[in-house]
Design an enzyme around this catalytic site. Structure first.
Site, short mmCIF file in Angstrom:
data_model
loop_
_atom_site.label_atom_id
_atom_site.label_comp_id
_atom_site.label_asym_id
_atom_site.label_seq_id
_atom_site.Cartn_x
_atom_site.Cartn_y
_atom_site.Cartn_z
N GLU A 157 0.87 -1.32 0.14
CA GLU A 157 -0.02 0.08 -0.13
C GLU A 157 0.84 1.23 0.04
O GLU A 157 1.76 1.43 1.05
CB GLU A 157 -0.93 0.06 1.10
CG GLU A 157 -1.94 1.21 1.28
CD GLU A 157 -2.64 1.25 2.62
OE1 GLU A 157 -3.13 2.40 3.09
OE2 GLU A 157 -2.65 0.15 3.18
N ASP A 214 -4.37 9.58 9.21
CA ASP A 214 -3.03 9.25 9.68
C ASP A 214 -2.67 9.66 10.75
O ASP A 214 -2.90 10.82 11.45
CB ASP A 214 -2.00 9.82 8.40
CG ASP A 214 -2.26 9.44 7.09
OD1 ASP A 214 -2.79 8.36 6.86
OD2 ASP A 214 -1.93 10.27 6.25
#
Length: 271
Positions: free
Chosen positions: A53, A64
């Site tokens: 990924e 994130d």
């Protein structure tokens, strides 16, 4: 099923979950990130992850955690550009492993949805993971991904209603990303108790679509635990931490990263 879906199916035939490893392009720099991604595909024992990924750094990452934010902020400061994604995709595809791109949607729109799909396909990419794009706002991406034979991975969360889970699963191609905890990404000392319930809800909505679980896995034991529930185990922050420690030490050695990949690969194979 899509290319990434076939990877999940192959892992299932081996009696295990697929292993998905995340790293951002551009940290510590573009060449260094590409070398780290190659290390993900190999480990030290030749197993490696099944899918890489590849994250595209973004100035406003809503999903994130701190480790990934630190790495991607430095990548942006060092001049990473959207086109660098295709360099990383080509490098991963050359290893024989599948490359998925995780990207915030504004970057795709700025590049041009059709142009991005075209260039991703030309580089050998399998598709996109789009954390801030919902299926009901993805008309242009749905058309472009169909035209270029690319997978679409949308996200479901514990807070998703059954109706939202069903509509998201119907829009996916390849697999669905189940965020097993509320909040941002980050390695944790224990896995989420919400994962089994969320996976069960997803499978009830679309039994044929593989479910990958992310947010929190940091070692082989946790990978085995999540792999016993889900079709795929997604690891990101723990891998990024290896590169952050390298930078603190002024090192480019990928031994720690490769060893962690070995541990995770053994974990998904220990069921």
């Amino acid at each position: 099923m899509g290319r990434s879906g076939h990877v999940y199916a192959a892992a299932r035939q081996e009696g295990r979950a697929a292993l998905v490893g995340y790293l951002p392009v551009g940290f510590p720099d573009v060449p260094g990130s590409v070398e780290a991604m190659r290390a993900l595909t190999e480990g030290t024992e030749g197993l490696g992850v099944d899918i890489v990924e590849i994250g595209m750094p973004y100035s406003d990452p809503v999903m994130d955690g701190l480790a990934i934010q630190h790495a991607t902020t430095r990548a942006l400061e060092r001049g990473v550009r959207t086109r660098d994604i295709f360099t990383a995709v080509e490098a991963v595809a050359a290893t024989g492993k599948q490359a998925m791109v995780m990207i915030y949607w504004n970057l795709v729109e700025t590049y041009g949805t059709e142009a991005f799909a075209r260039d991703l396909a030309a580089a050998g990419g399998a598709g996109l993971i789009t954390p801030d794009l919902t299926p009901d706002e993805a008309g242009h991406w749905m058309a472009a991904s169909e035209a270029h034979d690319l997978d679409r991975v949308f996200l479901v969360a514990p807070s998703s209603t059954d109706e939202r889970v069903a509509s998201t699963m119907a829009a996916c191609r390849g697999w669905v990303y189940a965020t097993s905890v509320m909040g941002v990404t980050g390695a944790r000392t224990s896995t989420s108790s919400a994962a089994p319930q969320l996976v069960a809800r997803a499978r009830a909505a679309a039994p044929e679509l593989p479910v990958g679980v992310g947010l929190g896995v940091s070692n082989g034991a946790q990978a085995a635990e999540v792999g016993g529930v889900a079709d795929g185990v997604i690891v990101g922050s723990a891998l990024v931490h290896c590169l952050l420690r390298n930078e603190e030490q002024g090192s480019r050695d990928l031994g720690e990263l490769r060893s962690l990949v070995d541990d995770l690969a053994r974990g998904v194979r220990s069921l």
